[in-house]
Write a protein that holds these residues in place. Sequence first.
Motif, mmCIF file in Angstrom:
data_model
loop_
_atom_site.group_PDB
_atom_site.id
_atom_site.type_symbol
_atom_site.label_atom_id
_atom_site.label_comp_id
_atom_site.label_asym_id
_atom_site.label_seq_id
_atom_site.Cartn_x
_atom_site.Cartn_y
_atom_site.Cartn_z
ATOM 1 N N LEU A 56 32.071 -57.617 47.902
ATOM 2 C CA LEU A 56 32.761 -57.437 46.513
ATOM 3 C C LEU A 56 31.817 -56.907 45.546
ATOM 4 O O LEU A 56 30.943 -57.685 45.243
ATOM 5 C CB LEU A 56 33.420 -58.569 46.141
ATOM 6 C CG LEU A 56 34.347 -58.301 44.974
ATOM 7 C CD1 LEU A 56 35.616 -57.441 45.254
ATOM 8 C CD2 LEU A 56 35.280 -59.846 44.490
ATOM 9 N N GLY A 57 31.990 -55.801 44.740
ATOM 10 C CA GLY A 57 30.986 -55.184 43.710
ATOM 11 C C GLY A 57 31.871 -55.169 42.414
ATOM 12 O O GLY A 57 32.763 -54.666 42.189
ATOM 13 N N GLY A 58 31.229 -55.341 41.400
ATOM 14 C CA GLY A 58 31.448 -55.144 40.156
ATOM 15 C C GLY A 58 30.381 -55.742 39.148
ATOM 16 O O GLY A 58 29.457 -56.174 39.332
ATOM 17 N N THR A 98 28.761 -65.903 50.136
ATOM 18 C CA THR A 98 27.788 -66.482 51.149
ATOM 19 C C THR A 98 26.407 -65.885 50.720
ATOM 20 O O THR A 98 25.402 -66.449 50.980
ATOM 21 C CB THR A 98 28.233 -66.039 52.506
ATOM 22 O OG1 THR A 98 28.276 -64.631 52.782
ATOM 23 C CG2 THR A 98 29.476 -67.023 52.942
ATOM 24 N N ASN A 99 26.320 -64.661 50.015
ATOM 25 C CA ASN A 99 25.240 -64.144 49.803
ATOM 26 C C ASN A 99 25.424 -63.259 48.317
ATOM 27 O O ASN A 99 26.417 -62.595 48.147
ATOM 28 C CB ASN A 99 24.785 -63.047 50.841
ATOM 29 C CG ASN A 99 23.620 -62.400 50.705
ATOM 30 O OD1 ASN A 99 22.713 -62.927 49.745
ATOM 31 N ND2 ASN A 99 23.092 -61.157 51.472
ATOM 32 N N LEU A 100 24.640 -63.179 47.582
ATOM 33 C CA LEU A 100 24.842 -62.695 46.071
ATOM 34 C C LEU A 100 23.403 -61.951 45.718
ATOM 35 O O LEU A 100 22.548 -62.163 46.088
ATOM 36 C CB LEU A 100 24.739 -63.717 45.252
ATOM 37 C CG LEU A 100 24.776 -63.467 43.551
ATOM 38 C CD1 LEU A 100 26.362 -62.740 43.332
ATOM 39 C CD2 LEU A 100 24.676 -64.870 42.885
ATOM 40 N N LEU A 101 23.985 -60.569 45.708
ATOM 41 C CA LEU A 101 22.716 -59.497 45.514
ATOM 42 C C LEU A 101 22.955 -59.232 43.792
ATOM 43 O O LEU A 101 24.124 -58.839 43.385
ATOM 44 C CB LEU A 101 22.987 -58.502 46.283
ATOM 45 C CG LEU A 101 23.057 -58.654 47.715
ATOM 46 C CD1 LEU A 101 23.503 -57.584 48.641
ATOM 47 C CD2 LEU A 101 21.625 -59.362 48.314
ATOM 48 N N VAL A 102 21.991 -58.941 43.094
ATOM 49 C CA VAL A 102 21.841 -58.560 41.696
ATOM 50 C C VAL A 102 21.351 -57.106 41.819
ATOM 51 O O VAL A 102 20.403 -56.887 42.292
ATOM 52 C CB VAL A 102 20.825 -59.580 41.023
ATOM 53 C CG1 VAL A 102 21.131 -59.070 39.578
ATOM 54 C CG2 VAL A 102 21.764 -60.837 41.120
ATOM 55 N N LYS A 103 21.986 -56.451 40.872
ATOM 56 C CA LYS A 103 21.589 -55.054 40.743
ATOM 57 C C LYS A 103 20.476 -55.199 39.470
ATOM 58 O O LYS A 103 20.492 -55.851 38.661
ATOM 59 C CB LYS A 103 22.519 -54.234 40.037
ATOM 60 C CG LYS A 103 22.112 -52.900 39.591
ATOM 61 C CD LYS A 103 23.298 -51.836 39.311
ATOM 62 C CE LYS A 103 22.999 -50.411 38.960
ATOM 63 N NZ LYS A 103 21.719 -50.099 38.753
ATOM 64 N N HIS A 104 19.201 -54.468 39.886
ATOM 65 C CA HIS A 104 18.228 -54.409 38.879
ATOM 66 C C HIS A 104 17.793 -52.980 38.620
ATOM 67 O O HIS A 104 18.232 -52.149 39.121
ATOM 68 C CB HIS A 104 16.945 -55.241 39.584
ATOM 69 C CG HIS A 104 16.480 -54.727 40.930
ATOM 70 N ND1 HIS A 104 15.680 -53.327 41.082
ATOM 71 C CD2 HIS A 104 16.948 -54.634 42.302
ATOM 72 C CE1 HIS A 104 15.494 -52.894 42.481
ATOM 73 N NE2 HIS A 104 16.341 -53.933 43.042
ATOM 74 N N GLN A 112 25.885 -58.460 34.229
ATOM 75 C CA GLN A 112 24.866 -57.747 35.254
ATOM 76 C C GLN A 112 25.851 -57.240 36.410
ATOM 77 O O GLN A 112 26.931 -57.775 36.840
ATOM 78 C CB GLN A 112 24.295 -58.993 35.587
ATOM 79 C CG GLN A 112 23.127 -58.274 36.884
ATOM 80 C CD GLN A 112 21.946 -57.580 36.083
ATOM 81 O OE1 GLN A 112 21.706 -58.079 35.051
ATOM 82 N NE2 GLN A 112 21.363 -57.050 36.703
ATOM 83 N N GLY A 113 25.366 -56.344 36.979
ATOM 84 C CA GLY A 113 26.178 -55.751 38.355
ATOM 85 C C GLY A 113 25.621 -56.531 39.181
ATOM 86 O O GLY A 113 24.430 -56.788 39.734
ATOM 87 N N VAL A 114 26.367 -56.997 40.196
ATOM 88 C CA VAL A 114 26.225 -57.745 41.259
ATOM 89 C C VAL A 114 27.317 -57.455 42.767
ATOM 90 O O VAL A 114 28.214 -56.889 42.363
ATOM 91 C CB VAL A 114 26.500 -59.295 41.160
ATOM 92 C CG1 VAL A 114 25.717 -59.631 40.014
ATOM 93 C CG2 VAL A 114 27.907 -59.450 40.723
#
Length: 142
Positions: free
Chosen positions: A51-53, A112-118, A96-98
């Motif tokens: 899920l992105g946003g 279960t896994n969180l990715l952060v846009k950088h 922040q975009g994640v």
Amino acid sequence: MRGKYLLGVLVILGALAYMVFGGLGQNLVYFLTPSEYLEAQAKYQNRPVRLGGLVKPGTVQYDKDRLELRFVLTDGVAEVPVFHKGTPPGMFKEGQGVVVEGRFQEGVFQGTNLLVKHSEAYRAPEAGWTPEDVRKLIQEAK
């Protein structure tokens, strides 16, 4: 005799094709926005998705003792509540975009896994920079 070999090869190829493509649908992980999820909630219930946003400002709640992170993810149109167990990445912040990997369960996305846009811009420290210059560069990147 030739027919037996041909039949044997076809059976083996059929078994291989089934093993490769048969379980493919169960192992796919779809990427969705909150709007896409809300359009077809039943389809994605209890299935692994990404899920992105954007993290909606003012919704982040982090319990450091229990390592529980709650926030609302939005795409500007729809919003979905997210629950993630664990320490958030250092660059995680409001607005922040994640991308969160996990499953929808009872109306809440269980991550279960969180990715952060950088930032896509990378500047390596130049020769002769002091540690203070490097800290300043890191702060600018956040």
